[in-house]
Design a protein around this motif. Structure first.
Motif, PDB file in Angstrom:
ATOM      1  N   GLU A 547       0.752  -1.264   0.020  1.00 52.85           N
ATOM      2  CA  GLU A 547      -0.238   0.057   0.037  1.00 52.85           C
ATOM      3  C   GLU A 547       0.827   1.202   0.041  1.00 52.85           C
ATOM      4  O   GLU A 547       0.513   2.113  -0.761  1.00 52.85           O
ATOM      5  CB  GLU A 547      -0.891   0.011   1.195  1.00 52.85           C
ATOM      6  CG  GLU A 547      -2.028  -0.926   1.198  1.00 52.85           C
ATOM      7  CD  GLU A 547      -2.962  -1.174   2.606  1.00 52.85           C
ATOM      8  OE1 GLU A 547      -2.906  -0.133   3.289  1.00 52.85           O
ATOM      9  OE2 GLU A 547      -3.738  -2.108   2.703  1.00 52.85           O
ATOM     10  N   LEU A 548       2.201   1.041   0.723  1.00 55.59           N
ATOM     11  CA  LEU A 548       2.761   2.271   0.994  1.00 55.59           C
ATOM     12  C   LEU A 548       3.667   2.540  -0.413  1.00 55.59           C
ATOM     13  O   LEU A 548       4.040   3.691  -0.874  1.00 55.59           O
ATOM     14  CB  LEU A 548       3.721   2.227   2.136  1.00 55.59           C
ATOM     15  CG  LEU A 548       2.943   2.454   3.379  1.00 55.59           C
ATOM     16  CD1 LEU A 548       3.797   2.299   4.667  1.00 55.59           C
ATOM     17  CD2 LEU A 548       2.173   3.857   3.583  1.00 55.59           C
ATOM     18  N   ALA A 549       4.071   1.624  -0.821  1.00 56.68           N
ATOM     19  CA  ALA A 549       4.837   1.595  -2.133  1.00 56.68           C
ATOM     20  C   ALA A 549       3.981   2.329  -3.215  1.00 56.68           C
ATOM     21  O   ALA A 549       4.343   3.149  -4.078  1.00 56.68           O
ATOM     22  CB  ALA A 549       5.355   0.192  -2.522  1.00 56.68           C
ATOM     23  N   GLU A 550       2.556   1.921  -3.234  1.00 56.49           N
ATOM     24  CA  GLU A 550       1.805   2.429  -4.201  1.00 56.49           C
ATOM     25  C   GLU A 550       1.383   4.036  -4.057  1.00 56.49           C
ATOM     26  O   GLU A 550       1.514   4.862  -4.917  1.00 56.49           O
ATOM     27  CB  GLU A 550       0.489   1.885  -4.215  1.00 56.49           C
ATOM     28  CG  GLU A 550      -0.668   2.245  -5.232  1.00 56.49           C
ATOM     29  CD  GLU A 550      -2.051   1.663  -4.879  1.00 56.49           C
ATOM     30  OE1 GLU A 550      -2.857   2.032  -5.752  1.00 56.49           O
ATOM     31  OE2 GLU A 550      -2.191   0.824  -3.956  1.00 56.49           O
ATOM     32  N   GLY A 551       1.633   4.327  -2.922  1.00 55.34           N
ATOM     33  CA  GLY A 551       1.525   5.849  -2.368  1.00 55.34           C
ATOM     34  C   GLY A 551       2.833   6.437  -2.832  1.00 55.34           C
ATOM     35  O   GLY A 551       2.756   7.505  -3.441  1.00 55.34           O
ATOM     36  N   ILE A 552       4.002   5.888  -2.797  1.00 53.70           N
ATOM     37  CA  ILE A 552       5.098   6.447  -3.041  1.00 53.70           C
ATOM     38  C   ILE A 552       5.293   6.446  -4.656  1.00 53.70           C
ATOM     39  O   ILE A 552       5.488   7.626  -5.244  1.00 53.70           O
ATOM     40  CB  ILE A 552       6.594   5.617  -2.548  1.00 53.70           C
ATOM     41  CG1 ILE A 552       6.570   5.733  -1.095  1.00 53.70           C
ATOM     42  CG2 ILE A 552       7.725   6.066  -3.281  1.00 53.70           C
ATOM     43  CD1 ILE A 552       7.726   4.739  -0.416  1.00 53.70           C
ATOM     44  N   ALA A 553       4.770   5.432  -5.365  1.00 57.33           N
ATOM     45  CA  ALA A 553       4.856   5.498  -6.880  1.00 57.33           C
ATOM     46  C   ALA A 553       3.948   6.836  -7.386  1.00 57.33           C
ATOM     47  O   ALA A 553       4.172   7.381  -8.367  1.00 57.33           O
ATOM     48  CB  ALA A 553       4.378   4.256  -7.424  1.00 57.33           C
ATOM     49  N   LYS A 554       2.843   7.013  -6.712  1.00 58.20           N
ATOM     50  CA  LYS A 554       1.978   7.970  -7.231  1.00 58.20           C
ATOM     51  C   LYS A 554       2.555   9.294  -6.956  1.00 58.20           C
ATOM     52  O   LYS A 554       2.504  10.242  -7.915  1.00 58.20           O
ATOM     53  CB  LYS A 554       0.536   7.904  -6.363  1.00 58.20           C
ATOM     54  CG  LYS A 554      -0.390   6.445  -6.747  1.00 58.20           C
ATOM     55  CD  LYS A 554      -1.716   6.586  -6.080  1.00 58.20           C
ATOM     56  CE  LYS A 554      -2.339   5.489  -6.576  1.00 58.20           C
ATOM     57  NZ  LYS A 554      -3.620   5.513  -5.711  1.00 58.20           N
ATOM     58  N   VAL A 555       3.059   9.598  -5.902  1.00 56.53           N
ATOM     59  CA  VAL A 555       3.810  10.758  -5.606  1.00 56.53           C
ATOM     60  C   VAL A 555       4.852  10.952  -6.425  1.00 56.53           C
ATOM     61  O   VAL A 555       5.295  12.107  -7.069  1.00 56.53           O
ATOM     62  CB  VAL A 555       4.198  10.865  -4.187  1.00 56.53           C
ATOM     63  CG1 VAL A 555       4.979  12.275  -3.999  1.00 56.53           C
ATOM     64  CG2 VAL A 555       3.023  10.755  -3.132  1.00 56.53           C
ATOM     65  N   ASN A 556       5.697  10.051  -6.827  1.00 59.23           N
ATOM     66  CA  ASN A 556       6.720  10.255  -7.799  1.00 59.23           C
ATOM     67  C   ASN A 556       6.334  10.558  -9.064  1.00 59.23           C
ATOM     68  O   ASN A 556       7.152  11.003  -9.772  1.00 59.23           O
ATOM     69  CB  ASN A 556       7.701   8.885  -7.617  1.00 59.23           C
ATOM     70  CG  ASN A 556       8.483   8.624  -6.220  1.00 59.23           C
ATOM     71  OD1 ASN A 556       8.391   9.801  -5.430  1.00 59.23           O
ATOM     72  ND2 ASN A 556       9.363   7.690  -6.074  1.00 59.23           N
ATOM     73  N   ALA A 557       5.366   9.931  -9.586  1.00 57.00           N
ATOM     74  CA  ALA A 557       4.599  10.079 -10.797  1.00 57.00           C
ATOM     75  C   ALA A 557       4.035  11.349 -11.225  1.00 57.00           C
ATOM     76  O   ALA A 557       4.369  11.763 -12.308  1.00 57.00           O
ATOM     77  CB  ALA A 557       3.640   9.113 -11.126  1.00 57.00           C
ATOM     78  N   THR A 558       4.112  11.954 -10.020  1.00 53.43           N
ATOM     79  CA  THR A 558       3.625  13.675 -10.410  1.00 53.43           C
ATOM     80  C   THR A 558       4.645  14.450 -10.517  1.00 53.43           C
ATOM     81  O   THR A 558       4.470  15.801 -10.859  1.00 53.43           O
ATOM     82  CB  THR A 558       2.578  13.985  -9.339  1.00 53.43           C
ATOM     83  OG1 THR A 558       3.295  13.917  -7.979  1.00 53.43           O
ATOM     84  CG2 THR A 558       1.423  13.004  -8.973  1.00 53.43           C
TER      85      THR A 558
END
Length: 559
Positions: A547-558
């Motif tokens: 779940e947290l990796a998904e959150g990091i990935a979303k932040v990094n993608a922006t």
């Protein structure tokens, strides 16, 4: 203890001050510029030498020592090459409010004044490059000379106590052995006192506000650990209607089976079902020693407004916009406890306990994370320091309910991989009555593996679980799982304990639930250290990490 009516050397004075502050171990490495200082410091009988394989490991160990021991840590290096090796560890202590003193042995004052072109320098005559670098990751610094060096030592160490952050002391070769009066040691260094008027005003404001509130929730952060104030939080938990949540850096700050415990708060990834609402929708939220970061808020998925809360921080308190500077955390928490002791808040809804992980695989099937953590939950004994590396280990450990008198040691803000192996060594020295259980991934372990033998030969007989899953699993979950930079060399992990000096450690090779169950049963025996190589599939991970990796990935993608 030195004769306080006579003279001692600067090195002996520094050692005496450290032992007065509760530090009993000195971590580091020798070098030609710090051996005068080492010889003087180690003549002080209460300070024990702990040599590391490198300065970074020593800094990590000093950090773990200070965190778990609720004391101060000390690391000593030589000039230039040594202090620069340690700076990452000191930066982590700065980020996470850990009081550590970085002590650097410098060339002589004559060499510094003349700009002599010596080894370990940049050959430009400027000997203060590295002291200036440390200004960015320490709250006070000094390079000692013959002008009242004891006053400078006391100033720097006092700043460390006040801020609960690292400091820097540079000690030239000749200054280390210089004689100084010992009588200053009669006056103890202490954490600054609160402003009594500010404490009184804060207490009055609490008395005015809290009786009008029907619900009160406390969010307790790692600052409570830093000041050793867990008992104060426990007393709050006994007041009817008060509920206590912890942040990721302060898991189990309250016994997790206590009726008032809300477990670990992580925004919309909070572990106890329903706990997020109790924090986010609190009638009044009191933040005690908290930190504010992406990990502590579940990637900013929290709904509470820090500016509307009551905050008790290290050196101030706040009620909404009203600031009370000079209220130290100790006294702010005591004031809160005093005010609520006579109050009864409305009962809050029962929050369902977290469902423990379930061992859903048969004993002869391949092991997975869910089953591994379920077996760890069953096995963990009381009085354990569970040390969990950031990544698969830490975010799996957050799902475990810790047993009585136990603690979770990790580095959730700085998140420097490899930290926990040396930190576990420091923790074992700081709290020898608590057996360390280290869980670390193969990629992280390769950074600091040189300390494995030192850890496994500690008398507390540590248990080390090496999660062997072929590389950087947490990074694979964030981005580019097949990239070549996610891979690491394959090591013969089973051979490492003996190769690194721990030939008496019991080695287990684990790939199934049955094998892990048997290995943990054997490791229950505290007379021997145990090293478990735990083989897991490359792409398997704890549910919270996903779940947290998904959150990091979303932040990094922006970005």
């Amino acid at each position: 203890m030195a004769d306080l009516a006579g003279e001692i050397t600067v090195g002996a004075y520094l050692a005496a001050r450290l032992t007065q502050l509760g530090c009993r171990h000195l971590f580091g490495l020798p070098g030609d510029f710090n051996m005068n200082l080492l010889d003087e410091m180690l003549t002080h009988n209460d300070l024990e030498w702990q040599g590391g394989a490198n300065e970074l490991d020593a800094a990590y160990a000093a950090d773990g020592y200070a965190r778990v021991g609720r004391t101060v840590g000390a690391v000593i290096t030589t000039y230039g090459v040594g202090e620069l090796s340690a700076v990452n560890g000191v930066a982590g202590s700065f980020a996470e409010d850990v009081p550590v003193v970085q002590i650097t042995g410098l060339p002589s004052t004559d060499a510094i004044r003349s700009g002599a072109r010596l080894h370990h320098t940049l050959l430009d005559g400027d000997y203060l490059h590295f002291a200036r670098m440390y200004r960015e990751v320490t709250v006070a610094q000094a390079v000692l000379d013959r002008t009242d060096p004891t006053a400078e030592i006391d100033r720097v160490l006092s700043a460390m106590l006040a801020a609960s952050k690292p400091v820097y002391l540079g000690v030239p070769l000749d200054i280390a052995k210089a004689p100084v009066p010992a009588d200053r040691l009669r006056t103890a260094l202490v954490t600054p006192a609160s402003d009594p008027e500010a404490v009184a005003a804060f207490t009055d404001a609490l008395r005015d506000r809290l009786p009008r509130m029907d619900r009160l929730t406390v969010l307790a952060g790692p600052g409570v650990h830093r000041r050793g104030l867990e008992a104060g939080v426990a007393r709050l938990a006994d007041v009817p209607g008060i509920r206590i949540a912890s942040q990721v850096g302060s898991k189990a700050i309250l016994d997790e089976t206590h009726p008032a415990s809300l477990g670990t708060y992580l925004g919309d990834r909070t572990l106890h079902p329903g706990s997020q609402a109790v924090v986010d929708d609190a009638g009044v939220l009191v933040m005690v020693g908290t930190v504010y970061s992406d990990f502590s808020t579940g990637f900013f998925s929290h709904r509470y407004q820090p500016g509307h809360a009551i905050e008790i921080a290290l050196d101030h308190a706040r009620i909404g916009p009203a600031l009370y500077p000079g209220v130290r955390l100790d006294d702010g928490l005591a004031a809160l406890g005093e005010v609520v002791a006579g109050l009864t808040f409305a009962p809050q809804e029962d929050v369902p306990a977290t469902e423990p992980p379930v061992a859903h695989r048969a004993d002869d099937e391949p092991l997975d994370h869910t089953t591994m953590w379920a077996l760890m939950q069953e096995w963990l004994p009381a009085s354990t320091t569970l040390v969990a590396e950031m990544g698969t280990a830490f975010f799996g450990a957050l799902d475990v309910t810790l047993p009585d008198h136990s603690d979770l040691l990790g580095q959730p803000v700085w998140s420097s991989i490899g930290y926990t192996l040396p930190a576990a060594w420091g923790a074992a020295l700081a709290r020898p009555e608590r057996r360390p259980v280290l869980m670390i991934g193969d990629g992280s372990a390769q950074l600091t593996i040189a300390e494995l033998g030192r850890l496994l030969t500690h008398p507390s007989a540590p248990v080390v679980l090496l999660i062997d899953n072929d590389g950087y699993t947490v990074e694979r979950k964030i981005q580019s799982p097949e990239a070549v930079y996610q891979d690491i060399p394959a090591w013969d992990w089973n051979a490492l304990p003996a190769a690194l000096g721990a030939s008496d450690a019991v080695v287990h090779d684990v790939a199934t639930p049955g094998a892990l169950r048997d290995a943990l049963a054997a490791a229950t025996d505290p007379s021997a250290a145990h090293f478990l190589r735990v083989r897991l599939h490359r792409d398997d991970a704890p549910r919270l990490l996903l779940e947290l990796a998904e959150g990091i990935a979303k932040v990094n993608a922006t970005t």
